[in-house]
Design a protein around this motif. Structure first.
Motif, PDB file in Angstrom:
ATOM      1  N   ALA A 135       0.819  -1.215   0.000  1.00 56.04           N
ATOM      2  CA  ALA A 135       0.000   0.000   0.000  1.00 56.04           C
ATOM      3  C   ALA A 135       0.852   1.263   0.000  1.00 56.04           C
ATOM      4  O   ALA A 135       0.442   2.310  -0.507  1.00 56.04           O
ATOM      5  CB  ALA A 135      -0.930  -0.003   1.209  1.00 56.04           C
ATOM      6  N   LEU A 136       2.055   1.182   0.558  1.00 57.08           N
ATOM      7  CA  LEU A 136       2.936   2.349   0.645  1.00 57.08           C
ATOM      8  C   LEU A 136       3.438   2.816  -0.719  1.00 57.08           C
ATOM      9  O   LEU A 136       3.991   3.908  -0.833  1.00 57.08           O
ATOM     10  CB  LEU A 136       4.125   2.030   1.553  1.00 57.08           C
ATOM     11  CG  LEU A 136       3.787   1.672   3.005  1.00 57.08           C
ATOM     12  CD1 LEU A 136       5.036   1.205   3.747  1.00 57.08           C
ATOM     13  CD2 LEU A 136       3.151   2.869   3.718  1.00 57.08           C
ATOM     14  N   SER A 137       3.244   2.001  -1.752  1.00 55.62           N
ATOM     15  CA  SER A 137       3.734   2.375  -3.084  1.00 55.62           C
ATOM     16  C   SER A 137       2.733   3.224  -3.868  1.00 55.62           C
ATOM     17  O   SER A 137       3.049   3.704  -4.956  1.00 55.62           O
ATOM     18  CB  SER A 137       4.054   1.109  -3.893  1.00 55.62           C
ATOM     19  OG  SER A 137       2.869   0.389  -4.182  1.00 55.62           O
ATOM     20  N   CYS A 138       1.527   3.434  -3.321  1.00 57.27           N
ATOM     21  CA  CYS A 138       0.474   4.126  -4.077  1.00 57.27           C
ATOM     22  C   CYS A 138       0.839   5.562  -4.437  1.00 57.27           C
ATOM     23  O   CYS A 138       0.662   5.987  -5.592  1.00 57.27           O
ATOM     24  CB  CYS A 138      -0.838   4.093  -3.300  1.00 57.27           C
ATOM     25  SG  CYS A 138      -1.604   2.458  -3.213  1.00 57.27           S
ATOM     26  N   PHE A 139       1.351   6.329  -3.475  1.00 54.70           N
ATOM     27  CA  PHE A 139       1.658   7.743  -3.742  1.00 54.70           C
ATOM     28  C   PHE A 139       2.778   7.923  -4.762  1.00 54.70           C
ATOM     29  O   PHE A 139       2.615   8.680  -5.730  1.00 54.70           O
ATOM     30  CB  PHE A 139       1.979   8.471  -2.436  1.00 54.70           C
ATOM     31  CG  PHE A 139       0.758   8.853  -1.646  1.00 54.70           C
ATOM     32  CD1 PHE A 139      -0.010   9.946  -2.011  1.00 54.70           C
ATOM     33  CD2 PHE A 139       0.358   8.101  -0.558  1.00 54.70           C
ATOM     34  CE1 PHE A 139      -1.154  10.299  -1.298  1.00 54.70           C
ATOM     35  CE2 PHE A 139      -0.775   8.434   0.163  1.00 54.70           C
ATOM     36  CZ  PHE A 139      -1.535   9.538  -0.202  1.00 54.70           C
ATOM     37  N   PRO A 140       3.927   7.259  -4.605  1.00 52.30           N
ATOM     38  CA  PRO A 140       4.963   7.434  -5.635  1.00 52.30           C
ATOM     39  C   PRO A 140       4.533   6.914  -7.004  1.00 52.30           C
ATOM     40  O   PRO A 140       4.918   7.473  -8.031  1.00 52.30           O
ATOM     41  CB  PRO A 140       6.149   6.628  -5.089  1.00 52.30           C
ATOM     42  CG  PRO A 140       5.600   5.736  -4.041  1.00 52.30           C
ATOM     43  CD  PRO A 140       4.425   6.440  -3.478  1.00 52.30           C
ATOM     44  N   MET A 141       3.696   5.876  -7.026  1.00 51.77           N
ATOM     45  CA  MET A 141       3.218   5.359  -8.307  1.00 51.77           C
ATOM     46  C   MET A 141       2.334   6.388  -9.006  1.00 51.77           C
ATOM     47  O   MET A 141       2.442   6.608 -10.219  1.00 51.77           O
ATOM     48  CB  MET A 141       2.431   4.069  -8.107  1.00 51.77           C
ATOM     49  CG  MET A 141       1.972   3.429  -9.410  1.00 51.77           C
ATOM     50  SD  MET A 141       0.898   1.989  -9.157  1.00 51.77           S
ATOM     51  CE  MET A 141       2.051   0.875  -8.373  1.00 51.77           C
ATOM     52  N   ALA A 142       1.452   7.039  -8.246  1.00 53.49           N
ATOM     53  CA  ALA A 142       0.548   8.037  -8.827  1.00 53.49           C
ATOM     54  C   ALA A 142       1.327   9.210  -9.407  1.00 53.49           C
ATOM     55  O   ALA A 142       1.101   9.622 -10.554  1.00 53.49           O
ATOM     56  CB  ALA A 142      -0.435   8.524  -7.766  1.00 53.49           C
ATOM     57  N   ALA A 143       2.255   9.757  -8.631  1.00 58.14           N
ATOM     58  CA  ALA A 143       3.035  10.910  -9.096  1.00 58.14           C
ATOM     59  C   ALA A 143       3.905  10.533 -10.290  1.00 58.14           C
ATOM     60  O   ALA A 143       3.975  11.270 -11.289  1.00 58.14           O
ATOM     61  CB  ALA A 143       3.900  11.441  -7.954  1.00 58.14           C
ATOM     62  N   GLY A 144       4.561   9.386 -10.212  1.00 58.75           N
ATOM     63  CA  GLY A 144       5.438   8.956 -11.298  1.00 58.75           C
ATOM     64  C   GLY A 144       4.690   8.703 -12.592  1.00 58.75           C
ATOM     65  O   GLY A 144       5.176   9.034 -13.681  1.00 58.75           O
ATOM     66  N   THR A 145       3.484   8.130 -12.498  1.00 57.86           N
ATOM     67  CA  THR A 145       2.696   7.828 -13.695  1.00 57.86           C
ATOM     68  C   THR A 145       2.261   9.095 -14.414  1.00 57.86           C
ATOM     69  O   THR A 145       2.345   9.188 -15.647  1.00 57.86           O
ATOM     70  CB  THR A 145       1.454   6.995 -13.313  1.00 57.86           C
ATOM     71  OG1 THR A 145       1.876   5.770 -12.710  1.00 57.86           O
ATOM     72  CG2 THR A 145       0.616   6.680 -14.545  1.00 57.86           C
ATOM     73  N   LEU A 146       1.809  10.096 -13.663  1.00 56.04           N
ATOM     74  CA  LEU A 146       1.366  11.346 -14.296  1.00 56.04           C
ATOM     75  C   LEU A 146       2.534  12.128 -14.888  1.00 56.04           C
ATOM     76  O   LEU A 146       2.423  12.705 -15.978  1.00 56.04           O
ATOM     77  CB  LEU A 146       0.598  12.198 -13.283  1.00 56.04           C
ATOM     78  CG  LEU A 146      -0.930  12.016 -13.252  1.00 56.04           C
ATOM     79  CD1 LEU A 146      -1.556  12.507 -14.557  1.00 56.04           C
ATOM     80  CD2 LEU A 146      -1.333  10.573 -13.019  1.00 56.04           C
ATOM     81  N   LEU A 147       3.661  12.155 -14.194  1.00 56.15           N
ATOM     82  CA  LEU A 147       4.849  12.822 -14.744  1.00 56.15           C
ATOM     83  C   LEU A 147       5.333  12.118 -16.007  1.00 56.15           C
ATOM     84  O   LEU A 147       5.741  12.764 -16.974  1.00 56.15           O
ATOM     85  CB  LEU A 147       5.963  12.853 -13.697  1.00 56.15           C
ATOM     86  CG  LEU A 147       5.836  13.908 -12.595  1.00 56.15           C
ATOM     87  CD1 LEU A 147       6.851  13.650 -11.488  1.00 56.15           C
ATOM     88  CD2 LEU A 147       6.048  15.315 -13.177  1.00 56.15           C
ATOM     89  N   SER A 148       5.275  10.792 -16.007  1.00 56.02           N
ATOM     90  CA  SER A 148       5.694  10.032 -17.188  1.00 56.02           C
ATOM     91  C   SER A 148       4.802  10.350 -18.385  1.00 56.02           C
ATOM     92  O   SER A 148       5.282  10.465 -19.522  1.00 56.02           O
ATOM     93  CB  SER A 148       5.650   8.528 -16.896  1.00 56.02           C
ATOM     94  OG  SER A 148       6.584   8.180 -15.899  1.00 56.02           O
ATOM     95  N   THR A 149       3.508  10.505 -18.148  1.00 58.92           N
ATOM     96  CA  THR A 149       2.578  10.851 -19.220  1.00 58.92           C
ATOM     97  C   THR A 149       2.921  12.198 -19.834  1.00 58.92           C
ATOM     98  O   THR A 149       2.953  12.354 -21.064  1.00 58.92           O
ATOM     99  CB  THR A 149       1.134  10.881 -18.685  1.00 58.92           C
ATOM    100  OG1 THR A 149       0.784   9.579 -18.205  1.00 58.92           O
ATOM    101  CG2 THR A 149       0.153  11.311 -19.759  1.00 58.92           C
ATOM    102  N   LEU A 150       3.190  13.182 -18.977  1.00 57.64           N
ATOM    103  CA  LEU A 150       3.554  14.511 -19.471  1.00 57.64           C
ATOM    104  C   LEU A 150       4.845  14.448 -20.285  1.00 57.64           C
ATOM    105  O   LEU A 150       4.954  15.059 -21.357  1.00 57.64           O
ATOM    106  CB  LEU A 150       3.714  15.477 -18.285  1.00 57.64           C
ATOM    107  CG  LEU A 150       4.129  16.911 -18.630  1.00 57.64           C
ATOM    108  CD1 LEU A 150       3.116  17.559 -19.568  1.00 57.64           C
ATOM    109  CD2 LEU A 150       4.280  17.742 -17.364  1.00 57.64           C
TER     110      LEU A 150
END
Length: 451
Positions: A135-150
């Motif tokens: 569960a602790l991976s949710c926040f870095p995954m969310a931020a990383g995914t959106l930055l990767s999209t940009l």
């Protein structure tokens, strides 16, 4: 001729890094699977079940990122900086809010959640233990995914590739250390695998953030913290977002129902299915770059108003995916025997895993076409409701009923159950091709400059 050359260069510039990143991460996940495979069928099944529920979060975040990608790509085609900024920040904060919800659920109720997947107490305990840490991976995954999209919309897809490479190396190294208790660390087993995933996600997110700022300083446009939308903009955003979220949630929920079916068929069946997941992800990941490229390239082309060119480029991308998936299926059929031999599990589990891989090789070309056509091309025009209905019909009117009937009414073995429920991919492809030819998905979004 010059335009044709530019098209191929753009495909390679976006697709190749995404493909390499997906394949690299998947290949390392094969290594991870081998490591956890030494712990026995219960641990393999537990990690598989815990990972499947966490995939609900990753799929929803990917859905938000898909909407962000549609918007950013089209507004880049229009050269509208304010809309680019708004598209990024609105979706980023939505993803972070979702991460908060999933973190709370997974940390507070892992035992109850895993009870939905299996009745085997040992497997349920291992899965709950894994999920609570993951569960602790949710926040870095969310931020990383959106930055990767940009970054991919900025045609800087190589940056997420670098981050993925580092994360894969860190994850594999930490798995070895934490699962087996090396270099003075205690032997943590399933929890060690979860901690390795969390730390590698954090490392990946930090590297993406650092490299993003380095690349951003040289860009011709600048981000502004913009959230406000007028009524027309809000309606347009909701009209794109809700179908994607609904589609991805119910698709992922369907995948979780499939996993629950496998889990209730027994620990051996669940373990066999889990052993095949890295190979499935590796093959699909090998062509995921074409899907990502399709969404961005066709989105930009539609944004500029060149609809005829968008249609012709879409057909080329679909053919790339078809021939690529056909070649990879042949490779899988030739190598599946050697893959299952490396696991320390019972012979029936190995045999079932090999048969599942054969079934996957047969259906993979159809899966890839759906990924490119539905996940990339049709969505690029913002008609996300089309894809929502395609997935709902495929998963819930065909896949789930076929899975339940073949497993519990006909009582077939896991390879046949998997193949029969996977036939829903053929239904999706038929509907998608019909919609593609009608061209109703070819729409340009309304931006600030047009309002």
């Amino acid at each position: 001729m010059k335009q044709e050359k530019r098209f191929y260069q753009t495909v390679l510039k976006i697709a190749l890094p995404v493909t390499l990143q997906s394949m690299l991460q998947s290949s390392f996940s094969v290594v991870d699977q081998i490591m956890t495979g030494q712990l026995g069928s219960v641990s393999i099944a537990g990690i598989g079940l815990g990972g499947r529920f966490s995939s609900l979060f990753s799929v929803l975040v990917s859905a938000i990122a898909a909407v962000a990608g549609i918007m950013i790509a089209q507004y880049m085609g229009k050269e509208d900086e304010q809309e680019i900024s708004r598209s990024f920040f609105v979706n980023l904060f939505l993803a972070l809010g979702l991460a908060c919800l999933f973190t709370i659920l997974c940390m507070m109720f892992p035992w109850k959640i895993m009870g939905l997947y299996t009745e085997d107490e040992r497997t349920r305990r291992a899965a709950a233990e894994y999920l609570r840490v993951l569960a602790l991976s949710c926040f870095p995954m969310a931020a990383g995914t959106l930055l990767s999209t940009l970054l991919r919309c900025m045609e800087a897809a190589v940056i997420p590739l670098y981050a993925g490479m580092l994360a894969a190396v860190v994850n594999t190294g930490l798995n070895y250390v934490l699962i087996f208790g090396k270099l003075g660390f205690p032997k943590m087993g399933v929890r060690g695998a979860a901690f390795a995933t969390v730390i590698s996600q954090m490392v990946s997110c930090l590297l993406i953030l650092m490299l993003f700022f380095h690349h951003y300083r040289r860009s011709e446009w600048k981000l502004r913290l913009v959230f406000r939308m007028d009524r027309k903009e809000r309606l347009q955003y909701i009209a794109m977002l809700m179908p994607v979220l609904t589609c991805e949630f119910f698709w992922s929920l369907g995948e979780n129902v499939y996993t629950a079916i496998y889990g209730r068929m027994g620990t051996e069946a669940c373990a066999a299915m889990t052993l095949t997941i890295p190979i499935q992800v590796l093959m699909i990941g090998a062509l995921s770059g074409v899907s990502q490229a399709a969404g961005i390239i066709i989105g930009k082309t539609l944004g500029s108003g060149a609809h005829d060119r968008a249609y012709e480029e879409s057909k080329k991308l679909m053919w790339y995916g078809f021939w690529g998936s056909l070649a990879l299926s042949l490779v899988l059929l030739l190598t599946e025997y050697f893959y299952v031999k490396i696991y320390q599990v019972e012979e029936p589990v190995k045999m079932a895993a090999r048969q599942v891989l054969t079934a996957f090789a047969l259906i993979a070309p159809v899966k890839v076409q759906n990924m490119i056509l539905g996940g990339g091309i049709i969505r690029s025009g913002g008609k996300t409701n089309y894809v929502m209905w395609i997935d709902l019909v495929g998963t819930w009117l065909f896949g789930v009923p076929l899975g339940l009937i073949s497993a519990f009414l006909w009582r077939l073995t896991i390879p046949y159950v998997y193949f029969i429920l996977s036939l829903e991919e053929c239904v999706r492809l038929g509907i998608s091709l019909l919609l593609f030819r009608k061209k109703g998905w070819m729409v340009s979004l309304k931006g600030q400059k047009e309002l």
